[in-house]
Write a protein that holds these residues in place. Sequence first.
Motif, PDB file in Angstrom:
ATOM      1  N   TYR A 152       0.901  -1.172  -0.061  1.00 11.64           N
ATOM      2  CA  TYR A 152       0.050   0.076   0.057  1.00 11.64           C
ATOM      3  C   TYR A 152       0.819   1.330  -0.068  1.00 11.64           C
ATOM      4  O   TYR A 152       1.970   1.243   0.897  1.00 11.64           O
ATOM      5  N   TYR A 170      -2.095   0.620  -4.894  1.00 13.76           N
ATOM      6  CA  TYR A 170      -2.166  -0.562  -4.267  1.00 13.76           C
ATOM      7  C   TYR A 170      -1.275  -1.599  -5.050  1.00 13.76           C
ATOM      8  O   TYR A 170      -1.694  -1.648  -6.435  1.00 13.76           O
ATOM      9  N   ASP A 190      -8.050   2.291   3.853  1.00  9.99           N
ATOM     10  CA  ASP A 190      -8.106   1.120   3.870  1.00  9.99           C
ATOM     11  C   ASP A 190      -9.316   0.953   5.193  1.00  9.99           C
ATOM     12  O   ASP A 190      -9.464  -0.153   5.813  1.00  9.99           O
ATOM     13  N   SER A 208     -11.352  -2.504   0.127  1.00 14.90           N
ATOM     14  CA  SER A 208     -10.950  -3.725   0.679  1.00 14.90           C
ATOM     15  C   SER A 208     -10.638  -4.702  -0.222  1.00 14.90           C
ATOM     16  O   SER A 208     -11.456  -5.148  -1.251  1.00 14.90           O
ATOM     17  N   SER A 209      -9.536  -5.298   0.131  1.00 16.71           N
ATOM     18  CA  SER A 209      -8.749  -6.362  -0.675  1.00 16.71           C
ATOM     19  C   SER A 209      -9.473  -7.410  -0.550  1.00 16.71           C
ATOM     20  O   SER A 209      -9.403  -8.423  -1.532  1.00 16.71           O
TER      21      SER A 209
END
Length: 412
Positions: A152, A170, A190, A208-209
């Motif tokens: 990040y 990202y 995040d 949100s990953s």
Amino acid sequence: MGCDRNCGLIAGAVIGAVLAVFGGILMPVGDMLIEKTIKKEVVLEEGTIAFKNWVKTGTEVYRQFWIYEVQNPQEVMVNSSNIKVKQRGPYTYRVRYLAKENITQDPEDHTVSFVQPKGAIFEPSLSVGTENDTFTVLNLAVAYNNTVDGVYKVFNGKDNISKVAIIDTYKGKRNLSYWPSYCDMINGTDAASFPPFVEKTRVLQFFSSDICRSIYAVFESDINLKGIPVYRFVLPSKAFASPVQNPDNHCFCTEKVISKNCTSYGVLDISKCKDGKPVYISLPHFLHASPDVSEPIEGLNPNEEEHRTYLDIEPITGFTLRFAKRLQVNMLVKPARKIEALKSLKRNYLVPILWLNETGTIGDEKAEMFRKQVTGKINLLGLVEMILLSVGVVMFVAFMISYCACRSKTVK
């Protein structure tokens, strides 16, 4: 004698006026001092309150899993019956306890880069069984240990506090390469914190990953959290609506989605993000999903209170002091001639595999520190302002009334 008394009354009125004026002046001056202090302390650089909490939150974060066990696998394979499921759980892990790594400040563009290690420690006392429990579920490998999330690169806020913690890139990119158009953008923070001075009208954007997309939350209510006033922001049902209901969602509709012309809603196809695996994300128990999605599945009980996602934000600093992230992992199952168990199926199923509840709340020690360093000082300043203003106004009015009364008696 009358002159002395009148002079005393006038002096009292003047003192009251001075106190009231001082209290009035202190309001904008105090607010300015608070704003200046907050702007300094929320910058992500060595020595600030924000940086210390950002590197390692110290908040106890738990991730709980509920597994959906299929109760009638033979009926489904032979007769294409509705799938009967029963959730088993929770199985609880402590997560996010590791500090950020590879922290690198870039003074030229006012950013800081890092990776977030993923670790998970099983908590038997908060679980219904052990990690060796067995279930009848679809085969899906789920990884949440010994990996890292990132890199990040976020703005540190030194040049512009309104950009603090907002993600610049990202994994070296400003886009995800999963979605068409603006749906592919990486927006917001995040969700661990937001730029300070949060207003109720603001839409909080975050990435949100876990769900491979940016999303947003809107204000719902005022909450008191351990003596700290916070704003609760929630993910609205509109965020999961079909393009028919919410045209902004048109670019989250994929060709492989199970709905007809993208009229179904509440489910997100993230297969492109998961190496082509037919993985779909929804809220637990298909909360806010269209009825046709959950119709072939029996045993689901969607509940707004248990299955929604929310963030409790301290509005002055923008810090997230409590949160609950809930989501469900599903798999698309279709008839397949080459797979023995699936060759007799006569329809498609979106089968729930598991749902998770990740929660974190500011600890008592941190809450006390926060009250002393932030909310306590602000409340004290506000109290002093109000006392000075109130006492000053009361003194001025009281002494002026007394002075006027004395003057009228003297005239008579």
